[in-house]
Design a protein around this motif. Structure first.
Motif, mmCIF file in Angstrom:
data_model
loop_
_atom_site.group_PDB
_atom_site.id
_atom_site.type_symbol
_atom_site.label_atom_id
_atom_site.label_comp_id
_atom_site.label_asym_id
_atom_site.label_seq_id
_atom_site.Cartn_x
_atom_site.Cartn_y
_atom_site.Cartn_z
ATOM 1 N N LYS A 41 0.412 -1.039 0.094
ATOM 2 C CA LYS A 41 0.096 0.256 -0.238
ATOM 3 C C LYS A 41 0.969 1.056 -0.338
ATOM 4 C CE LYS A 41 -1.086 -0.197 4.773
ATOM 5 N NZ LYS A 41 -2.587 -0.689 6.106
ATOM 6 N N VAL A 42 2.291 0.811 -0.183
ATOM 7 C CA VAL A 42 2.816 2.090 0.057
ATOM 8 C C VAL A 42 2.689 3.015 -1.747
ATOM 9 C CG1 VAL A 42 5.233 3.483 0.603
ATOM 10 C CG2 VAL A 42 4.211 1.004 1.805
ATOM 11 N N GLU A 43 3.032 4.432 -1.042
ATOM 12 C CA GLU A 43 3.337 4.687 -2.767
ATOM 13 C C GLU A 43 4.507 5.136 -3.060
ATOM 14 O OE1 GLU A 43 0.718 8.472 -4.378
ATOM 15 O OE2 GLU A 43 -0.542 8.053 -2.708
ATOM 16 N N GLY A 44 5.003 4.210 -4.760
ATOM 17 C CA GLY A 44 6.225 3.911 -4.714
ATOM 18 C C GLY A 44 6.467 5.332 -6.224
ATOM 19 N N GLU A 45 6.949 4.904 -7.107
ATOM 20 C CA GLU A 45 7.260 6.044 -8.486
ATOM 21 C C GLU A 45 8.336 4.112 -9.408
ATOM 22 O OE1 GLU A 45 9.723 9.136 -7.790
ATOM 23 O OE2 GLU A 45 10.152 8.601 -10.310
ATOM 24 N N GLY A 46 6.782 3.813 -10.617
ATOM 25 C CA GLY A 46 6.684 3.310 -11.352
ATOM 26 C C GLY A 46 6.930 1.767 -10.676
ATOM 27 N N ASP A 47 7.730 1.154 -11.153
ATOM 28 C CA ASP A 47 8.098 -0.257 -10.621
ATOM 29 C C ASP A 47 8.627 -0.408 -9.247
ATOM 30 O OD1 ASP A 47 10.850 -0.733 -11.760
ATOM 31 O OD2 ASP A 47 9.723 -2.205 -12.928
ATOM 32 N N ASN A 48 9.194 1.082 -9.028
ATOM 33 C CA ASN A 48 10.231 0.650 -7.482
ATOM 34 C C ASN A 48 11.732 0.048 -8.428
ATOM 35 O OD1 ASN A 48 8.739 2.248 -6.307
ATOM 36 N ND2 ASN A 48 8.155 0.695 -6.089
ATOM 37 N N GLY A 49 12.312 0.056 -9.888
ATOM 38 C CA GLY A 49 13.804 -0.207 -10.139
ATOM 39 C C GLY A 49 13.654 -1.648 -9.826
ATOM 40 N N TYR A 50 12.952 -1.930 -9.989
ATOM 41 C CA TYR A 50 12.943 -4.040 -10.307
ATOM 42 C C TYR A 50 12.847 -3.992 -11.343
ATOM 43 C CZ TYR A 50 10.779 -8.329 -10.555
ATOM 44 O OH TYR A 50 10.732 -10.092 -10.543
ATOM 45 N N THR B 167 15.063 -1.938 -0.015
ATOM 46 C CA THR B 167 14.154 -0.497 -0.393
ATOM 47 C C THR B 167 12.975 -0.854 0.667
ATOM 48 O OG1 THR B 167 14.676 -1.232 -2.852
ATOM 49 C CG2 THR B 167 12.039 0.214 -1.487
ATOM 50 N N VAL B 168 13.666 0.527 1.713
ATOM 51 C CA VAL B 168 12.697 0.873 2.976
ATOM 52 C C VAL B 168 10.886 1.556 2.684
ATOM 53 C CG1 VAL B 168 12.920 1.893 4.952
ATOM 54 C CG2 VAL B 168 14.764 0.731 3.795
ATOM 55 N N ALA B 169 10.292 0.797 3.587
ATOM 56 C CA ALA B 169 9.282 1.171 2.925
ATOM 57 C C ALA B 169 9.147 2.214 4.829
ATOM 58 C CB ALA B 169 8.034 0.280 3.383
ATOM 59 N N PRO B 170 7.789 3.602 4.265
ATOM 60 C CA PRO B 170 8.286 4.285 5.028
ATOM 61 C C PRO B 170 6.674 3.627 6.284
ATOM 62 C CG PRO B 170 7.070 5.200 3.588
ATOM 63 C CD PRO B 170 7.460 3.994 3.229
ATOM 64 N N ARG C 103 18.577 5.672 -3.869
ATOM 65 C CA ARG C 103 17.695 6.532 -4.881
ATOM 66 C C ARG C 103 15.909 7.031 -3.711
ATOM 67 N NH1 ARG C 103 17.711 3.557 -10.624
ATOM 68 N NH2 ARG C 103 17.151 1.548 -9.265
ATOM 69 N N ARG C 104 15.412 7.682 -4.296
ATOM 70 C CA ARG C 104 13.827 7.563 -3.628
ATOM 71 C C ARG C 104 12.745 6.749 -4.695
ATOM 72 N NH1 ARG C 104 12.084 12.925 -0.872
ATOM 73 N NH2 ARG C 104 9.747 11.886 -0.966
ATOM 74 N N PHE C 105 12.677 6.529 -4.161
ATOM 75 C CA PHE C 105 10.799 6.201 -5.236
ATOM 76 C C PHE C 105 9.875 6.605 -4.484
ATOM 77 C CE2 PHE C 105 14.229 3.588 -6.422
ATOM 78 C CZ PHE C 105 14.555 3.308 -7.984
#
Ligand SMILES: NC(=O)c1ccc[n+]([C@@H]2O[C@H](COP(=O)([O-])OP(=O)(O)OC[C@H]3O[C@@H](n4cnc5c(N)ncnc54)[C@H](OP(=O)(O)O)[C@@H]3O)[C@@H](O)[C@H]2O)c1
Length: 177
Positions: A31-40, A135-138, A163-165
């Motif tokens: 449920k965290v809002e990332g960006e694109g596929d977060n580098g996957y 990748t750290v979720a908030p 990097r930030r996503f």
């Protein structure tokens, strides 16, 4: 001379260091809002071989409704209880140091260790992991399956990049030899 391929951990964690709740839920992560596929997909292109623990494999089978997600890579599942290979995965119950060094000495792209925490602990203790992309979720979940286990070890790493996503932060480390 080509350099040896690397074993890379690519994993998501809560801010307090858990990769899943105790009952193996990842809802807090999705449920965290990332960006694109977060580098996957960028990372996925860098590997041709995938390692995971048997419980992570079971989680994928229970939660992925589509086809097995890694069927275009060589996928190995570590287990001391299951050995029935299928079209998607091979089961492994070998000495992890011998097995991993053999793989690293083969030609190819990098090797992804998916997790989970139990398998990773054995690999970390044996210093088999070369790089960690975390990748750290908030999110703080308080309890769960921890990314790193309590044990008697100390490892030094060097930070390769961040990097930030959107709401995620990616930490990229290299293990010091
Ligand atoms: N947040 C993320 O990005 C992320 C990534 C990966 C996984 N996960 C989550 O992590 C959870 C699973 O983690 P987990 O720590 O409980 O389990 P795990 O590490 O995935 O699997 C543990 C199992 O692997 C086998 N195993 C472990 N070490 C072994 C060794 N040295 N040799 C041979 N077999 C070995 C054993 O299987 P047998 O019992 O069959 O002998 C053991 O029970 C799942 O909920 C998954 O969704 C999250």
């Amino acid at each position: 001379m080509s350099s040896q391929r690397k074993l890379v951990l690519f994993i998501a964690t809560s801010l307090d260091g858990y990769i899943a709740t105790k009952n193996e839920s990842l809802d807090w992560l999705f449920k965290v809002e990332g960006e694109g596929d977060n580098g996957y997909s960028e990372f996925y292109e860098t590997v041709d071989t995938i390692l995971m623990g048997r419980r992570t494999y079971d989680w994928i089978l229970n939660h992925e409704t589509e086809a097995f997600p890694y069927s275009n890579k060589d996928c190995y599942v570590f287990s001391r209880s299951v050995s029935a290979d299928n079209k998607d995965v091979k089961f492994v119950n070998e000495d992890i140091v011998y097995f991993t060094n053999k793989l690293k000495n083969e030609e190819g792209k990098n090797i992804w260790i998916v997790g989970g925490g139990e398998l990773l602990h054995d690999f970390i203790k044996e210093k088999l992991v070369d790089e960690l992309i975390i990748t750290v979720a908030p999110t703080i979940i308080g309890t769960g399956i921890s990314l790193f286990k309590e044990d008697n070890y100390e490892l030094e790493l060097s930070l390769k990049g961040t990097r930030r996503f959107n709401q995620f932060v990616e930490l990229h480390y290299e293990m010091k030899k």
